[in-house]
Every structure is written in C-alpha cells, then in structure tokens.
Design a protein around this motif. Sequence first.
Motif, PDB file in Angstrom:
ATOM      1  N   GLU A 146       0.836  -1.209   0.000  1.00 53.84           N
ATOM      2  CA  GLU A 146       0.000   0.000   0.000  1.00 53.84           C
ATOM      3  C   GLU A 146       0.873   1.262   0.000  1.00 53.84           C
ATOM      4  N   SER A 147       1.854   1.294   0.908  1.00 56.33           N
ATOM      5  CA  SER A 147       2.741   2.467   0.952  1.00 56.33           C
ATOM      6  C   SER A 147       3.567   2.568  -0.323  1.00 56.33           C
ATOM      7  N   LEU A 177       3.286 -10.359  -8.024  1.00 63.54           N
ATOM      8  CA  LEU A 177       2.051 -10.251  -7.268  1.00 63.54           C
ATOM      9  C   LEU A 177       1.750 -11.474  -6.427  1.00 63.54           C
ATOM     10  N   SER A 178       1.217 -11.217  -5.242  1.00 67.98           N
ATOM     11  CA  SER A 178       0.427 -12.223  -4.561  1.00 67.98           C
ATOM     12  C   SER A 178      -0.940 -11.594  -4.509  1.00 67.98           C
ATOM     13  N   GLU A 179      -1.989 -12.378  -4.333  1.00 71.84           N
ATOM     14  CA  GLU A 179      -3.334 -11.812  -4.341  1.00 71.84           C
ATOM     15  C   GLU A 179      -3.461 -10.687  -3.311  1.00 71.84           C
ATOM     16  N   ASN A 180      -2.971 -10.956  -2.070  1.00 67.60           N
ATOM     17  CA  ASN A 180      -3.137  -9.953  -1.020  1.00 67.60           C
ATOM     18  C   ASN A 180      -2.344  -8.707  -1.302  1.00 67.60           C
ATOM     19  N   ALA A 181      -1.100  -8.876  -1.704  1.00 64.77           N
ATOM     20  CA  ALA A 181      -0.273  -7.702  -1.983  1.00 64.77           C
ATOM     21  C   ALA A 181      -0.928  -6.887  -3.076  1.00 64.77           C
ATOM     22  N   SER A 182      -1.582  -7.541  -4.002  1.00 64.37           N
ATOM     23  CA  SER A 182      -2.213  -6.855  -5.104  1.00 64.37           C
ATOM     24  C   SER A 182      -3.362  -5.980  -4.601  1.00 64.37           C
ATOM     25  N   TRP A 185      -1.810  -3.025  -2.836  1.00 67.90           N
ATOM     26  CA  TRP A 185      -1.253  -2.106  -3.844  1.00 67.90           C
ATOM     27  C   TRP A 185      -2.392  -1.251  -4.414  1.00 67.90           C
ATOM     28  N   GLN A 186      -3.506  -1.894  -4.759  1.00 68.58           N
ATOM     29  CA  GLN A 186      -4.629  -1.177  -5.353  1.00 68.58           C
ATOM     30  C   GLN A 186      -5.183  -0.106  -4.406  1.00 68.58           C
ATOM     31  N   LYS A 187      -5.220  -0.432  -3.107  1.00 64.32           N
ATOM     32  CA  LYS A 187      -5.685   0.566  -2.125  1.00 64.32           C
ATOM     33  C   LYS A 187      -4.765   1.788  -2.146  1.00 64.32           C
ATOM     34  N   GLY A 188      -3.468   1.517  -2.198  1.00 65.53           N
ATOM     35  CA  GLY A 188      -2.502   2.620  -2.225  1.00 65.53           C
ATOM     36  C   GLY A 188      -2.643   3.453  -3.484  1.00 65.53           C
ATOM     37  N   VAL A 189      -2.906   2.777  -4.610  1.00 70.14           N
ATOM     38  CA  VAL A 189      -3.086   3.499  -5.876  1.00 70.14           C
ATOM     39  C   VAL A 189      -4.269   4.460  -5.733  1.00 70.14           C
ATOM     40  N   ILE A 190      -5.372   3.961  -5.163  1.00 73.56           N
ATOM     41  CA  ILE A 190      -6.578   4.800  -5.030  1.00 73.56           C
ATOM     42  C   ILE A 190      -6.316   5.982  -4.096  1.00 73.56           C
ATOM     43  N   LYS A 317     -14.222   4.943  -4.320  1.00 73.26           N
ATOM     44  CA  LYS A 317     -13.451   3.956  -5.089  1.00 73.26           C
ATOM     45  C   LYS A 317     -13.045   2.764  -4.235  1.00 73.26           C
ATOM     46  N   LEU A 318     -12.853   3.020  -2.940  1.00 71.82           N
ATOM     47  CA  LEU A 318     -12.486   1.923  -2.035  1.00 71.82           C
ATOM     48  C   LEU A 318     -13.721   1.185  -1.524  1.00 71.82           C
ATOM     49  N   CYS A 319     -14.915   1.644  -1.933  1.00 77.62           N
ATOM     50  CA  CYS A 319     -16.196   1.056  -1.495  1.00 77.62           C
ATOM     51  C   CYS A 319     -16.286   0.999   0.026  1.00 77.62           C
ATOM     52  N   VAL A 320     -15.873   2.046   0.706  1.00 80.79           N
ATOM     53  CA  VAL A 320     -15.942   2.060   2.177  1.00 80.79           C
ATOM     54  C   VAL A 320     -17.414   2.178   2.586  1.00 80.79           C
TER      55      VAL A 320
END
Length: 512
Positions: A146-147, A177-182, A185-190, A317-320
């Motif tokens: 994420e960072s 990629l691992s699924e979780n890291a992915s 990563w996507q959260k950090g991108v958003i 975008k994060l669907c919070v």
Amino acid sequence: MALCSRRMKYIRLCSHINNFIRFSSTLGTAKKGLVLGAYSNENNGVSLTPVAAKYNELSGGKLLEQIKLAGNEVKAGKCFVFWGLDKEYHSVAIAGLGKKSVTHNEDIELLCEDNEAVRIAASAGCRALDSVGIKNIDVEDFCDAESAAEGSNLGIWKFQEYKTKKESLPQVSLFKLSENASDDWQKGVIKAEAQNLARRLADTPANLLTPTIFSEEVTNMLMPLGVDVKIYDKEWATNQKMFSFLGVAKGSIEPPKFLEITYNKGNNSDAPYLLVGKGVTFDAGGISLKPAQGMDEMRADMGGAAAVIGTIFGLAKLCVPANVKILIPLVENLPSGSAIKPGDVIRARNGKTICVDNTDAEGRLILADALCYSAEFKPKWVLDIATLTGAMRVALGNAATGVFTNSNSLYTILQKAGSLTGDRVWRMPLWKHFTKQVAENTAYDLNNIGKGKGGGSCTAAAFLKEFVPEKTNWLHLDIAGVMGPQDDSPYLHKGMTGRPTRTLIEFIRAQV
Ligand code: BES
Ligand code: ZN
Ligand code: ZN
C-alpha cells in the motif's frame, strides 16, 4: 505498535514470497524498469528486501555485484540505477529504505517511520527511472504494497495541466504479485489518486476553477461513482438566511455556489459523518486587500474543498461502507463596489450578528453558515477543513495540520490516521480564553478577528465554535501550513500538496 499492524501483515506475506516469484512473460516494446529496495545494515553495508534478494538470485547475483561496485551502500531515500542485469528489465533502480529495525516512533514523531521509508524509497526509484526515460515501471511491494503504491503514484505525478507539450507520466505497476499484496497495492493506488485529484484542483488557476466550474467538474467526477451532488445557488442561500456566506460572495461577479454531496454506502439508519470544506476559489482579501506578492497562491484557498472531494472520491473507489455528507460553500473573495466593507455587520444562519472587521478573514464567514446548516443532517460528527489562517503556517510550518476539537476520542483516531499515512496532525487549543477575544463586544455578537495579540489560528477556531450545532462532536482542521506550494519533497513534486486527503480517508475508514 498496534498502529503499524498493517505492516505486520505484510511481513507475514513476505515470508511466502517464494511462491509468487515469477518473471512477467509480457515483453513489451517500451523499455521496462524495475524498482527494488535495500536496507542499510549495521556495518553500513546493504541487506536486500525479500523480493530484491530473489531478483538477485534470478539475475545470477548481478544485483549485489553492482551494488558492491557502487560502494556497497544505498542511503535512505537515495537510489542507484543499473542496466542490463536481465533480459526483461532495461533498468533496475535500487532504492534505500534506511535501517531495517527502524522504530515505530509514535511517542515523539507520531509517525510510522517504516511505512514512510517505503513511500520515500518507492518514489525515489520511480523518479530515477523516469528521469532516464523509462515510462513502464514495475515496483516491488517493499513488504508494504500500500505504501509502495502511494509513494510511486504520488512521486511521479506533476501538475502540468496547461502545458502544451506535457511530459508523459510513467505507468507504474506492482512487481511479483500475490493476491493480497495486489489488493493492498490497489488501495494505495486509489489513495494516491485521491490526493493527486486534490492537488490538481488546488493548483488549478482561479479563472479556470470558479465556483461554477468547480461545481460542474465535481459533479462530472463524482456522479459516475454513485455519489450525489446537489448544487445550490444564491437564491437558495438567501432562503436559508446564509447572509454570512452571501456577504463574502458580494464582492465578486462570479455567482456563489453551495454544494451538498451525499455518499450513502453505510446502513440506512446510521447518522452521516459530515465534512465541510472551505471553497474560496480565489482570496484577494476583499476590501482588506492582500499584498500583491504571493497572492497567486490564493488560487488554492479552496484546498479544504479539494481535500474533501479527494476524500469522497477515495472512499467511493475503495467502497468504504459509510454514510458521508459533504458541504462546500464556494465563493471568490474580491474587492469591488459591491463588496462587504470593514466594519459592516451581517447576520449568520443561526441569527448571530458578526462585525466584519477584516474582509480577509472570509473563510470563517462562509464556514459559519455551512456549520449551522450541518445540523439539518443530525451528523455523527462534523469536521471542517480550511486554509484558514496564515498564523497556522507560522505555528507549524508544513509539518502538520493543526486540529482544534472538542472530542478527545476523535482526535486520537485522527492522530493515528496521520501517523499511518505520514501526513500528520497536531492538536491546538480551543479555550474560552480565545472565545472572549471574538465574543466580548458591545454592539454585536461576534467580531470576525481576535482582539488580542497573536493566536490568530486559535481565535479563528473559537469563532467557528460559535456556529457548531449544540452537543456535536466537532473537529476543525487548519491546513494553511500544509496546503503548499512546497518545494520538491521526497514524494510530492513542487506545487499544491492535496494534504491531508489520505489522512481523512484513513480517519473515516478507521471508524466503519
Ligand atoms: N486564506 C487566508 C489564509 C491563508 C494565508 C492560507 C496564507 C494560506 C496561506 C485567509 O482567508 C486569511 O486571509 N486569513 C487572514 C486572517 C486575518 C485577517 C485575521 C490571515 O491569516 O492573515
Ligand atoms: Zn482571506
Ligand atoms: Zn482565505
């Protein structure tokens, strides 16, 4: 320690990295670059991150060989670029993370320094590759995807909207990629995208982002994300008796707008979190005219509005799953024949009379009516955010956002959010001492400037407090110091900063 638990999860993940290591099979035509990380160890040598170590192995030890030739040291936030280590990556940047055992310095620094080291390193690596013309960059997860995504995507972004020949920004993706890291990563991108959106809005010149244009842009951007935007005009504000807000608007030919934005992805029965953003699209000071030097910075006097727009963009975008309401009063503060004058008395929505001793203290006037209006939504809490006082810059520089609040528990959540994002907050006093300086008058209820010496940010907060609905948890964030413009920083190029958008996202995310 609990604060940085996100990182702990990544450390566990990293131990499984072997399962996920594979070279990408897509050999594009564009030159590809790779960003990897290295820690400084006790003897000033280097130790590689797990992903970099694996890459070193796959490259037949070439990476470490090159690092040794370069002096066997990669300083924190600096990097080396090497060429020809393998067939796929034209260039590899190795970026320094500092000492691995860096403490979570939460008592004094209020910062997760290890997360911050990742943002800085990822940004340094991407910028180094960009500067040698590499536009297709893979970044390792640095054990904190994420960072890494935040640092990469904030670090490469530049405000170049009105440049005829724009530099193309690199495409950045996660390596191995691992699924979780992915997901992380996507959260950090958003989150980075959300802050970059706030940066763009804040830096846009005032002739190209009037209250009307701001309202239209925001509608076009947020509606497709399922966020509702209502644009109210002067007539509506008049019916609402928002004469404090309208008083500021009188100085400009540009019509004022008042935005009411709704994001309802929580339970129907949950009261909304309510954000108010100062939206002065240009602050010339009004009749209390500002000096010419540096006045152009006041195009960003809607930095509070920009940060709450970035926040709702990120949350959507994060669907919070939260209910959030946003109120944005939008005006220009200009001097003209119809402008409000020093000494004029106006009446806010809650009936209180205000003497406008200084027309340059306009932010509090427009926020006053928005805060009164917030009562209509019976919110869980109200948070306003504003480029409110030059005094805030004097007090904290660009180190942290100043926070005034009547809620210790909300402050704790906000402070933790700031430590995690690296975009910190610092608490300021909300005492009767300051209220007296704006409220003890013979002829009217409030004066829009404090009568004492100094404490300008505190008297501004004390003024706002008079308009907060009764028995409401409230936070006021003064971002005049952190809004920018700033010189190049480890992961924000010079210009307006969009701070503290990621901290606001994290503040709300932590409460759902
Ligand atoms: N928008 C300014 C505050 C500001 C100044 C933000 C510098 C960012 C950088 C605000 O409207 C303002 O002018 N405040 C006055 C208040 C004073 C007249 C009491 C100020 O801070 O000088
Ligand atoms: Zn002003
Ligand atoms: Zn202002």
